[in-house]
Design an enzyme around this catalytic site. Sequence first.
Site: not given
Ligand code: IPE
Ligand code: IPE
Ligand code: MG
Length: 262
Positions: A26, A74
């Site tokens: 993340d 997602n």
């Molecule tokens: C969790 O990350 C899923 C992945 C890293 C693929 P998110 O960024 O989507 O999680 P939430 O929505 O903040 O909980």
């Molecule tokens: C994790 O990084 C990757 C996916 C969920 C695909 P994020 O895209 O959630 O990054 P933040 O949380 O917005 O920084």
């Molecule tokens: Mg995220």
Amino acid sequence: MALFSSSTLEIPETSNIPRHVAIVMDGNGRWAKSRLLPRVAGHKRGVDALRRTVQACVELGVEHLTVFAFSSENWRRPPDEVSLLMRLFIRVLRKDLHDMHKEGIRLKIIGDLSGFDAELQNAIQYAQALTENNTRFCLNVAANYGGRWDILQATRAMLQANPQLAANPQDIVETDLTPHLCLSCSPEPDLFIRTGGEQRISNFLLWQLAYTEFYFTDKYWPDFGKELLTEAILSYNNRERRFGRTSEQLGTPAVPARSATQ
Ligand code: IPE
Ligand code: IPE
Ligand code: MG
């Protein structure tokens, strides 16, 4: 039959190097934002971090790595970001597949693959078939994955395989279900890492994390690599994994575990 033991049915053997690491990758978006770059730049740098992490796992002796690449939630993101992530996924799969195969890596994509277009589904099937007999290292990529979906799909598969259980639910035991869960080819994770500062599971491996040690870091995923993995493993080495026992019992012969799910 499950290939690996269950932490709620018996006490697993553990060592200083976690056999299986699970990571919520993340913070890609915030990494990019802090550099005034588009979110996609963070996702691309996230792929480099994953390559470094696989390499570091192999070097350190970790045998299984499961990473959360795209959750079942997602899809709620802006369509542009979702389609870009899908294109990135297929591009990386094609670009890295033969190197992974040469390195002896078995690649498994876990999740509801029916959510992907035919091109991506075919690329996934090809990659899995090519690498399925590799034994040096196991990389599981969770894509369109949700822990609740996993438990539901395993329940459906279990009842399809054993229709008599539907009429006799009192007969159902843990080991009827576990072979149908997505990660039945890997032991339960020893160490869970989440980058990006959030301290939540976000519907990742709900069943499999029953006795996993948790480690959270504020560092964003694109900055991850051997150094940060080593920090997480050092923290893991300070944990006392009791699996329900008292501290005093550790090191003495194991008392067989009894559980409500047996
Ligand atoms: C969790 O990350 C899923 C992945 C890293 C693929 P998110 O960024 O989507 O999680 P939430 O929505 O903040 O909980
Ligand atoms: C994790 O990084 C990757 C996916 C969920 C695909 P994020 O895209 O959630 O990054 P933040 O949380 O917005 O920084
Ligand atoms: Mg995220």
